[in-house]
Design an enzyme around this catalytic site. Sequence first.
Site, PDB file in Angstrom:
ATOM      1  N   ASN A  35      40.365  39.092  37.505  1.00  0.00           N
ATOM      2  CA  ASN A  35      39.015  39.608  37.322  1.00  0.00           C
ATOM      3  C   ASN A  35      38.012  38.598  37.873  1.00  0.00           C
ATOM      4  O   ASN A  35      38.396  37.567  38.410  1.00  0.00           O
ATOM      5  CB  ASN A  35      38.747  39.954  35.854  1.00  0.00           C
ATOM      6  CG  ASN A  35      38.881  38.748  34.963  1.00  0.00           C
ATOM      7  OD1 ASN A  35      38.297  37.699  35.239  1.00  0.00           O
ATOM      8  ND2 ASN A  35      39.651  38.866  33.895  1.00  0.00           N
ATOM      9  N   HIS A  36      36.761  38.900  37.711  1.00  0.00           N
ATOM     10  CA  HIS A  36      35.703  38.098  38.335  1.00  0.00           C
ATOM     11  C   HIS A  36      35.200  36.948  37.472  1.00  0.00           C
ATOM     12  O   HIS A  36      34.163  36.382  37.773  1.00  0.00           O
ATOM     13  CB  HIS A  36      34.527  38.992  38.721  1.00  0.00           C
ATOM     14  CG  HIS A  36      34.861  40.029  39.737  1.00  0.00           C
ATOM     15  ND1 HIS A  36      35.210  39.724  41.028  1.00  0.00           N
ATOM     16  CD2 HIS A  36      34.947  41.381  39.644  1.00  0.00           C
ATOM     17  CE1 HIS A  36      35.470  40.822  41.690  1.00  0.00           C
ATOM     18  NE2 HIS A  36      35.323  41.859  40.869  1.00  0.00           N
TER      19      HIS A  36
END
Length: 176
Positions: A35-36
Site C-alpha cells: 500500500n501507499h
Amino acid sequence: MEGYFKETSPWYGKRVLITAGPTYEPIDPVRFIGNHSSGKMGFELARAAAGMGAEVILISGPSHEVIVNSTITCIRITTANEMLQATLEHFDTCDVCIGAAAVADYRPRQVAPQKLKKDNAHLELQLERNPDIIKTLAQRKTHQFVVGFALETERETEYALRKLQDKNLDAIVLNS
C-alpha cells in the site's frame, strides 16, 4: 538540561515498541502487494516517545524515513511475517506497543521464482490472509498497553470500536 526533562517524564525508563510503514508481499522477484504508507506516522511517534525519555524499538517496513537517535533502535523488515517475528522478539520486554504499520492483509499463496511474463490477458493470484500482528500481540499482553490504528473509509467509528474490542486493544487511533 534536556536530560533532566526526560528523566522527569512519565515515559522515562519505559520501553516502547512501534511498528511503522507498509509491508510488501512478493508476487515474484520484482512485483509485490502493498500500500501507499510512507511510515511517517510511526517514525514521528518513535521520535516523540524517545523525546519523552523512552527507549524505542521501531520495526519498519519499506520506508524512506530515517532515524538519527541513539535511543531508537530501528529494525527494517519487508513482509508481514517478518514484522510479526520481529515484534514477538521484543514484545515481552516492552511497556507500550503502538501498531502504526499498514500491514498488508493478504499475501500471494505462491511466490513465482522468476518474473512473471505478460503472456496471458489476465493473471489470477490466490491470496491468503496475513497474521493480524496487533491482535496477536494484544492477546499475549501481560502488562503492556497496546494501541492500534484503524484506517476506515466508511462507518469509521463503528469499525474502529469493533477493532478495539475484537483485538483486545487498550486504545485505538481512528484515521478516516
